[in-house]
Design a protein around this motif. Sequence first.
Motif, short mmCIF file in Angstrom:
data_model
loop_
_atom_site.label_atom_id
_atom_site.label_comp_id
_atom_site.label_asym_id
_atom_site.label_seq_id
_atom_site.Cartn_x
_atom_site.Cartn_y
_atom_site.Cartn_z
N LEU A 1 -6.98 6.53 -0.02
CA LEU A 1 -5.66 5.99 0.07
C LEU A 1 -4.55 6.62 -0.47
O LEU A 1 -3.50 6.65 -0.10
N VAL B 1 -3.21 9.09 2.04
CA VAL B 1 -2.47 8.44 3.11
C VAL B 1 -1.28 8.18 2.36
O VAL B 1 -0.03 8.11 3.01
N SER B 2 -1.21 7.85 1.08
CA SER B 2 0.12 7.35 0.69
C SER B 2 0.95 8.60 0.52
O SER B 2 2.28 8.61 0.72
N LEU C 1 2.50 9.01 3.90
CA LEU C 1 3.36 8.01 4.11
C LEU C 1 4.81 8.32 3.32
O LEU C 1 5.92 8.05 3.68
N LEU D 1 -2.80 1.67 -8.14
CA LEU D 1 -1.83 0.46 -7.87
C LEU D 1 -0.29 0.77 -7.67
O LEU D 1 0.22 0.22 -6.74
N ALA E 1 0.10 2.34 -4.32
CA ALA E 1 -0.20 1.37 -3.18
C ALA E 1 1.07 0.62 -3.08
O ALA E 1 1.80 0.23 -2.03
N ALA E 2 1.82 0.18 -4.17
CA ALA E 2 3.02 -0.68 -4.35
C ALA E 2 4.17 0.25 -3.89
O ALA E 2 4.89 -0.36 -2.91
N VAL F 1 4.05 2.56 -1.70
CA VAL F 1 3.83 2.89 -0.17
C VAL F 1 4.35 1.37 0.50
O VAL F 1 5.16 1.53 1.66
N MET F 2 3.84 0.37 -0.09
CA MET F 2 4.29 -0.99 0.60
C MET F 2 5.95 -0.99 0.63
O MET F 2 6.44 -1.38 1.78
N LEU G 1 7.14 1.10 3.53
CA LEU G 1 6.99 0.70 4.64
C LEU G 1 7.99 -0.53 5.05
O LEU G 1 8.36 -0.55 5.97
N LEU G 2 8.34 -1.08 3.91
CA LEU G 2 9.25 -2.52 4.28
C LEU G 2 10.69 -1.76 4.33
O LEU G 2 11.41 -2.31 5.07
N SER H 1 10.60 3.20 6.48
CA SER H 1 9.24 3.42 7.03
C SER H 1 9.21 5.12 7.48
O SER H 1 8.18 5.38 7.83
N LEU I 1 7.24 -7.46 9.37
CA LEU I 1 6.95 -6.24 9.89
C LEU I 1 6.48 -6.48 11.37
O LEU I 1 5.84 -5.68 12.07
N ASN J 1 1.94 -0.41 11.00
CA ASN J 1 2.75 -0.49 9.61
C ASN J 1 1.99 -1.69 9.01
O ASN J 1 1.76 -1.65 8.01
N ILE K 1 0.40 -1.84 5.62
CA ILE K 1 0.87 -2.41 4.22
C ILE K 1 -0.08 -3.47 3.78
O ILE K 1 -0.38 -3.53 2.48
N MET L 1 -2.39 -1.46 1.77
CA MET L 1 -2.02 -1.14 0.30
C MET L 1 -1.95 -2.33 -0.68
O MET L 1 -2.34 -2.22 -1.83
N THR M 1 -5.20 -2.80 -1.93
CA THR M 1 -5.39 -1.91 -3.29
C THR M 1 -4.65 -2.55 -4.30
O THR M 1 -5.20 -2.45 -5.26
N VAL M 2 -3.53 -2.98 -4.12
CA VAL M 2 -2.92 -3.57 -5.24
C VAL M 2 -3.45 -4.88 -5.86
O VAL M 2 -3.75 -4.93 -7.09
N GLU N 1 -6.79 -3.30 -7.63
CA GLU N 1 -6.45 -2.58 -8.82
C GLU N 1 -6.02 -3.51 -10.17
O GLU N 1 -6.12 -3.57 -10.95
#
Lengths: 386, 267, 306
Positions: free
Chosen positions: A315, A318-319, A322, A355, A358-359, A361-362, A365-366, A369, C97, C104, C108, C111, C114-115, C118
């Motif tokens: 991931l 991937v992050s 992105l 963590l 991942a956050a 990347v979120m 995306l929001l 993107s 989304l 997407n 999301i 991810m 994962t959050v 973790e």
Amino acid sequence: MAAANGGAGSVLPGVTAIALATAFLIVLLRVENQTAIISLLAFGLAAVAVANWFGWLAPVTRSFAERENALDAFAVVAALVVAAVFHEDHFVLLLVCTVLLYIVATLGLNIQFGYAGVLNFAGASFFGIGAYTAAVLNEHTAIPHLLVLLIGGVMAALIGSLLLLPVLRTRGHYAAVVTIAFALLFKTFLEVNDVLGGPQGLQVRSMKILGWSFNDNFQIGGVKLSFYISYFLVSLIILVLAFVLVRRIERSWVGLNLDALRLDETAACCFGLDIVRWKVTAFLLGNFLIGIAGTLFGMVGGFVQPNNYTFADSLILVSILLLGGIGNPWGVVVATVIVVIVPEKLQAIQEYRFLLYAALVMAVLLFRSEGLLPRPVRRYFPGWRP
Amino acid sequence: MTLEPTRRGASSSVLNVQGLTRRFGGVVALDHLDLELAQGEILGLIGPNGSGKTTFFNVLTGLYTADSGSIRFGGTEITQASPQAIYHAGISRTFQRSRLSLPLSIFDNIMIGNHKRLNQKLWFNLVRRDAFRAEFAASFSQAQALVEVFDPPLAGRMFEPIAGLPMIDRRRIEICRALISEPKLLLLDEPSAGMTHEETAKLMDDILVVRQRLTGLTIIIVEHEMGVIERITDRCIVLNFGRKISEGIFAEIAADRQVQEAYLGLQ
Amino acid sequence: MDFGLFAQHTMNGLMLGMMYALVAVGFTLFFGVLDVIKFSHGDVLTVGAFTALATFVGLKSMGVASTTVELLAMLIAAIGAMAVLGAVIAKAFVLPLRAAPALNTLLITLMLGTVLREAVRLFYPDGANPKPFPRLLPAESVSIGNFNLRLDNTIMLAAGVLVIVGLQLMLNRTKLGLAIRAVAQDEETAKTMGVNFSAIVLITFAIGSALAAFAGLMNGLYYNEINFGIGLYLGVVGFSAAIIGGLGSIYGAILGGFMFAALQTIGAVALPFASAYKDVFAFAVVIVLMAWRPTGLIPEKLSERV
């Protein structure tokens, strides 16, 4: 024809940007004090924001669009400068090697995911296949190590081809599950398998090319150099090759085909595109690059163990993609530098990196993107005019 | 069944469809359709919504398989052929909902349609960059010349993404994508959708200009705007519930009671 | 094989199947109303299990000794908290989304998973290591021949059946269920009929996530141990189960869950070396199933408009 005069962009803004970024990176790598690092990072962010506010980034973008070949060469020089500055520093050079090889791996992922739209959430597994190949072959065979690199890439592509059938037959979400399952399978397999060292993993013998052992420090003209300089050079060469390959893929009918099948498979097959051929090409080629990067990474690190090739690591790859901007190799470079170096320097966040990314990347995306450096429209030859 | 003489003078038969049938569950979307098309002809395909026009295009281009019946194109059987093979044989199309690749440039989108005339070998694309450059430059000139027929200013914006273009330009590019490979048969699926009368009229004129250059181009057009159908078609076929209910020049089918009922029945 | 061993494996398979089915039903519900796959579903299960554990630890420190009270509190805390979490996820990350490419949403939620994972690993005290989970159900057993039918397992199975039957009744007999089915059938029509679309989506996500919390609690009580990775495993398996059964069908998901457990149990019995390779085998099965039936045994209707 008109490339040299008039409308052509100047190389200067691009050169300035690379030079400033390199200087910043050198300072960042040099500083140890945690407060200083945080201030430095804040300063960097502010600098980019200010530059953006005053519209200074536009000439840089234009400069890259029009004069990319010259700037690519300059970026290689910048990488060499970084290595020269830290020629004695094992830790920094190892970090730089990691960055270079992660870029190579993510470029592979970019071919699969960024261009062809083939999901791969097992990037770290294919990276690991390369690393384990290095461990086994360097230990038990006398195969020249440069050839081992190639074999590592081929192994990743071969084992990846086991997934071809499910990946080709499934779409979107379903394909995602195939590679996620593979990532989990791979790590579990390594852990329970005694032949490959189980959870403890294996040692990897260092690289030797033509009798030159890479794990010896050496001197040139009285200057002591870290042994990592050799690994750095090989990594850089591989990165340059991978970058050129990805660029040529993008700037050819091959890249167009991959884009076409990602964006609209139905329309693509109405215009003669062989979906299977190009998906297979992208998947194998991507895994090949990831595998080569992993093989060399195994030799650089000196050991391999299942915990380094988890789903979370996949991931991260991937992050990076992105975050940098899907489909833009320069975005991959910038994002890898951030993703790999920042947690190494900021010890406070080291443990939290999965963590945090991942956050992050979120958030991307929001809110944005297309990533940090959105992929520009394809120009087959930078600066070309009809 | 004999071929009716057409205004523009027909030569040999290009497309021969016999008994073509396609079902979706219990619904018969195409019901024993027979159709014959002469080279150079422009055929209008009309009918109420859901009468099977687009299904016919989808079966013809291999996206759907026919349940029964046969399609012969230029003397070759293509009923079971893949979409790719059908494109290579010389049929290309536009889509009802524009299906361009929005993030890609005008040039890229047109080149997607040029697939069969571009060298697709990996070695050529990745290693022989000089040769690739020559092919690229030649293709660029061709694409630009084609766009110029439709809209000269657009031809100066070949590397702009489609996403920023208005509907009329998107339609033009979609038609250029279908025409760039010089197909023998062009399928137009509601080219006027989302455009004004004037824009549609202009687009049709441009298509006719291109047709002059590509000798022997045959066209099937699905269209709701009867003005367009009247002006450019040589002959029309009317579908209702997947069945052919009328065939002839526009004046004839417009006078046909069955056709009027089919349309009125829906209103 | 003798009867005792056979019964033991069957019981084992049923327990696994029940957990898989509960997770798979969640996937199916989400897919039904929104046509999305929520990849964080498995990790919601993890968070649910840890919420239950935290509740237990909290009660113990407050001196509560009654296992019934403890169990009830854990159940309510885990289910309630996860229902809220599920609705929040839908509101904050999935609904915004809707207009973006489906990819997407996939990314999301991946991810987000994962959050969550973790966060458990880092912020739950000593969360990186497996945590013992209390035995709270009566541990008596009835011996039938050489098979020990444990009471706790029987209770859990029965509870699982009750939950699934309850869900079925809710979907088929209540106004809420009708609204959910209407949205799943056709969003536009449901809207014109006066169904509050967003509310129904949030409620569905809450229900699905509550089921995951239940499965998480069950997992803890069954194995008496939980770790931050259980959700990832159960998520992948549950999703595959949902696909095998055909996404969008509740019965399919349940069937898929039990089928997957059966395959796994049979695999473990048939392959002598398999005990160590149990998980490898499970994931391999997932991959093979995908290759064999990419859209499930009951194919999803692929009616793409051209």
